[in-house]
Scaffold this active site. Sequence first.
Site, PDB file in Angstrom:
ATOM      1  N   GLU A  44      25.885   4.901  17.979  1.00 24.15           N
ATOM      2  CA  GLU A  44      26.598   3.631  18.007  1.00 24.15           C
ATOM      3  C   GLU A  44      26.603   2.973  16.627  1.00 24.15           C
ATOM      4  OE1 GLU A  44      24.833   1.515  21.318  1.00 24.15           O
ATOM      5  OE2 GLU A  44      25.887   2.803  22.749  1.00 24.15           O
ATOM      6  N   CYS A  53      30.773   9.341  20.925  1.00 21.46           N
ATOM      7  CA  CYS A  53      30.103   9.864  22.118  1.00 21.46           C
ATOM      8  C   CYS A  53      29.364  11.171  21.813  1.00 21.46           C
ATOM      9  CB  CYS A  53      31.123  10.133  23.213  1.00 21.46           C
ATOM     10  SG  CYS A  53      31.922   8.687  23.888  1.00 21.46           S
ATOM     11  N   GLU A  55      29.512  14.006  23.457  1.00 25.50           N
ATOM     12  CA  GLU A  55      30.349  15.194  23.589  1.00 25.50           C
ATOM     13  C   GLU A  55      31.108  15.473  22.299  1.00 25.50           C
ATOM     14  OE1 GLU A  55      30.089  12.581  25.516  1.00 25.50           O
ATOM     15  OE2 GLU A  55      30.678  12.975  27.576  1.00 25.50           O
ATOM     16  N   CYS A  90      33.994  10.483  28.836  1.00 28.95           N
ATOM     17  CA  CYS A  90      35.054   9.468  28.769  1.00 28.95           C
ATOM     18  C   CYS A  90      36.399  10.147  28.505  1.00 28.95           C
ATOM     19  CB  CYS A  90      34.741   8.444  27.678  1.00 28.95           C
ATOM     20  SG  CYS A  90      35.115   9.008  26.002  1.00 28.95           S
ATOM     21  N   CYS A  93      36.840  11.807  25.056  1.00 26.87           N
ATOM     22  CA  CYS A  93      36.152  13.105  24.941  1.00 26.87           C
ATOM     23  C   CYS A  93      36.894  14.181  25.727  1.00 26.87           C
ATOM     24  CB  CYS A  93      34.709  12.985  25.414  1.00 26.87           C
ATOM     25  SG  CYS A  93      33.707  12.026  24.262  1.00 26.87           S
TER      26      CYS A  93
HETATM   27  N1  THU Z   1      29.195   7.651  25.923  1.00 20.88           N
HETATM   28  C1  THU Z   1      29.044   8.966  25.601  1.00 20.88           C
HETATM   29  O1  THU Z   1      28.254   9.329  24.718  1.00 20.88           O
HETATM   30  N2  THU Z   1      29.802   9.875  26.246  1.00 20.88           N
HETATM   31  C2  THU Z   1      30.746   9.552  27.180  1.00 20.88           C
HETATM   32  O2  THU Z   1      31.554  10.396  27.521  1.00 20.88           O
HETATM   33  C3  THU Z   1      30.760   8.208  27.774  1.00 20.88           C
HETATM   34  C4  THU Z   1      30.122   7.156  26.928  1.00 20.88           C
HETATM   35  C5  THU Z   1      28.392   6.658  25.211  1.00 20.88           C
HETATM   36  C6  THU Z   1      29.189   5.668  24.395  1.00 20.88           C
HETATM   37  C7  THU Z   1      28.230   4.508  24.294  1.00 20.88           C
HETATM   38  O3  THU Z   1      27.352   4.743  23.198  1.00 20.88           O
HETATM   39  C8  THU Z   1      27.426   4.577  25.586  1.00 20.88           C
HETATM   40  O4  THU Z   1      27.661   5.877  26.129  1.00 20.88           O
HETATM   41  C9  THU Z   1      27.806   3.517  26.621  1.00 20.88           C
HETATM   42  O5  THU Z   1      29.164   3.550  26.882  1.00 20.88           O
END
Ligand code: THU
Length: 135
Positions: A44, A53, A55, A90, A93
């Site tokens: 982040e 993310c 992935e 998400c 991704c």
């Molecule tokens: N996040 C992922 O790493 N992968 C996903 O496919 C969904 C969301 C992360 C983004 C953010 O840092 C946290 O999860 C909360 O949304």
Amino acid sequence: MTDEELCAMAVKAMDNAYVPYSGYKVGAALLTRSGKIFTGCNIENAAYSPSVCAERTALFKAVSEGERDFVKIAVAGGKNGKIASEFPPCGVCRQVIAEFCSPEFEILVVKAENEYGVYTLKQLLPNAFTPENIE
Ligand code: THU
């Protein structure tokens, strides 16, 4: 590499998540056709939108190392590193996966210790926009 081992690597990859804002730790483990594993975590950022993310971290690590042929990916995540339920990829991704992977590509989504769901890319992103849609 069994599915269970790949899921365990995704769970382990959660440890490196940099999540000072959401607290959600996510890990991914990507298996290449050549048998290598690329792991990734979410990273982040104080400006929020530069966050990435787990992935995509794994996919971009692999592609930047010359790998583009992927077999499956495992994903695990949860608040403060505790897996309470499935943490599916998400939409962004899914789109990045669709750039490199066939509709039959498998996505293992960890839901608890030793429990995971198995989805194909086409289940999670039907009628995807892919490189075949443009010249
Ligand atoms: N996040 C992922 O790493 N992968 C996903 O496919 C969904 C969301 C992360 C983004 C953010 O840092 C946290 O999860 C909360 O949304």
